[in-house]
Design an enzyme around this catalytic site. Structure first.
Site, PDB file in Angstrom:
ATOM      1  N   THR A 215       0.864  -1.185   0.000  1.00 45.61           N
ATOM      2  CA  THR A 215       0.000   0.000   0.000  1.00 45.61           C
ATOM      3  C   THR A 215       0.893   1.225   0.000  1.00 45.61           C
ATOM      4  OG1 THR A 215      -1.849   1.140   1.013  1.00 45.61           O
ATOM      5  CG2 THR A 215      -0.333   0.074   2.514  1.00 45.61           C
ATOM      6  N   GLU A 301       4.240   0.312  10.695  1.00 46.66           N
ATOM      7  CA  GLU A 301       3.212   0.369  11.732  1.00 46.66           C
ATOM      8  C   GLU A 301       3.653  -0.370  12.992  1.00 46.66           C
ATOM      9  OE1 GLU A 301      -0.607   0.692   8.720  1.00 46.66           O
ATOM     10  OE2 GLU A 301      -0.083  -1.237   9.596  1.00 46.66           O
ATOM     11  N   ASN A 436      -3.892  -2.126  13.052  1.00 49.21           N
ATOM     12  CA  ASN A 436      -4.637  -2.730  11.956  1.00 49.21           C
ATOM     13  C   ASN A 436      -5.977  -3.309  12.399  1.00 49.21           C
ATOM     14  OD1 ASN A 436      -3.011  -2.737   9.275  1.00 49.21           O
ATOM     15  ND2 ASN A 436      -1.515  -3.032  10.909  1.00 49.21           N
TER      16      ASN A 436
END
EC number: 2.3.1.35
Length: 441
Positions: A215, A301, A436
């Site tokens: 992404t 992340e 997430n």
């Protein structure tokens, strides 16, 4: 040996990534302006729409792009590919990008929405087939086209374009989703011929990052004149050694796009594949792309570590890259790095199951594996495996010190050739699951 809770906690102290990695100023390529706004697609009201515009009219611009290999290619990917193919990489003068909605797996309606974004910008600049479109965000939801259309009209109608530092930084912010900082890099270069030019790049991405891009959106613009085929060759070479050499979580997105625009605002001869400066520019673009790609990993992340996986002395570049990729994507390796566990068996396991093109690339009796400290402390190298033999009495204290670093290197010497490849990855923490698990909310 179990790592003390004090040592583990020290390595996980919050890093002010914004202060470390976001520039305070910069110079930018001639002949480009950027605009941005908060269209309302993002629920929190932050910037979510940006436009990059070539304003140089002295010569035709050129463009190149590398797109995701995911089978579910998003509407913006398919639409931008068609624009580039039709234009043959020439006269692309704008990029429009939104965040907050990926416009992916949205069928024919999604394709129409992507085309509307392109048509709106083409109409504003008075050109046909001159705009690329990109989107990032939640998959499976349609764009709120009323907000997007209003936002594009606002950017152009209120003359929200600028070429100053804050304008570029705000466009970098407008493409962020779970990113903790905007990724903006700009540098000036000088060629052997004496020509000076500028590269500016922006990227977004913090999760769903793995080889062949995830992404991930990336933009590189330059004022150097580069012929379209030469530009595509440069970008493909650079992407293979940068954006396709990073890993956060091993997921590949539907929207990945890296594109490059060259507007030729610098008054010099156009670079083509036969130009004496071609190889130098290609290497400069590659090194620049690596800097930009590394910022994506640094913003992984929930990550606490930036890890360089360096595979050297391989028979082939491709196999060196495959092994580096296998190590970088291993969940067991990544969690061991987070836990500061010198579990070299997980590294060997990842090497062993790598799907090599040439089995001769790996000789288990020649392999060397080490942890490398990046803070100039000594000993810099901690050997884990030497010529295929595990070092059973490694210095656990030194291993803990190296693994407590925010930046470290895993070195693999295959001893079968002279080719090398690098990957950049990060650890995997509890925070990744939290981020997430809450993404759509």
């Amino acid at each position: 040996m179990r790592i003390s809770s004090t040592l583990l906690q020290r390595s996980k102290q919050l890093i002010d990534k914004y202060a470390l990695y976001v520039p305070k100023t910069g110079s930018f390529p001639k002949g480009f302006e950027v605009g941005y706004t908060a269209s309302g697609v993002k629920k929190n009201g932050s910037l979510d729409l940006g436009v990059i515009l070539n304003t140089n009219k002295s010569r035709p611009s050129t463009a190149a792009a590398v797109f995701t290999t995911n089978k579910f290619k998003a509407a913006p990917v398919l639409t931008s590919k068609k624009v580039l193919e039709t234009a043959r990489g020439k006269n692309i003068n704008a990029i429009v990008v939104n965040s907050g909605c990926a416009n992916s797996v949205t069928g024919d309606l999604g394709m129409k929405d992507a085309q509307v974004m392109i048509d709106l910008v083409n109409d504003k600049i008075g050109q046909k087939n001159s705009t690329l479109v990109m989107s990032t965000g939640v998959i499976g939801q349609r764009l709120q086209m009323d907000k997007i259309s209003t936002g594009i009209n606002k950017i152009f109608g209120e003359e929200k374009f600028g070429s100053d530092f804050n304008s570029w930084l705000n466009v970098a912010k407008s493409i962020c989703t779970t990113d903790t900082f905007p990724k903006l890099v700009t540098s000036r270069f000088k060629l052997p011929s004496g020509t000076e030019y500028t590269l500016t790049g922006m990227a977004k991405g913090a999760g769903m990052i793995c080889p062949n891009m995830a992404t991930l959106l990336g933009f590189i613009v330059t004022d150097l004149p580069i012929e379209s085929k030469a530009l595509q060759k440069m970008l493909t070479f650079a992407t293979t050694r940068s954006f396709n050499c990073i890993s956060v979580d091993g997921d590949m997105s539907t929207n990945d796009t890296i594109c490059m625009l060259a507007n030729g605002a610098i008054d010099t001869k156009e670079i083509n594949e036969d130009s004496k400066d071609f190889e130098q520019v290609k290497l400069q673009v590659t090194e620049f792309a690596q800097r930009l790609a590394q910022l994506v990993v640094r913003d992984g992340e929930g990550s606490t570590k930036f890890v360089t996986v360096n595979v050297k002395n391989a028979l082939h570049f491709e196999d060196a890259k495959i092994i580096a990729e296998s190590i970088s994507n291993s969940m067991l390796v990544k969690t061991a790095l987070y836990g500061q566990d010198a579990n070299w068996g997980r590294i060997l396991c990842a090497i062993g199951y790598a799907k090599l093109n040439d089995l001769k690339s790996l000789d288990v009796n020649k392999i060397n594996v080490s942890f490398i400290a990046t803070d100039n402390s000594e000993p810099r190298e901690l050997k884990l495996v030497a010529n295929g033999v595990p070092q059973l009495e490694i210095d656990e204290t030194r291993a803990s010190e190296i693994l407590a670093l925010n930046d470290l290197e895993v070195s693999v010497d295959l001893g079968t050739g002279d080719q090398a490849a690098q990957f950049w990855t990060c650890d995997l923490s509890h925070e990744y699951v939290t981020i997430n698990g809450d993404y759509r909310s």
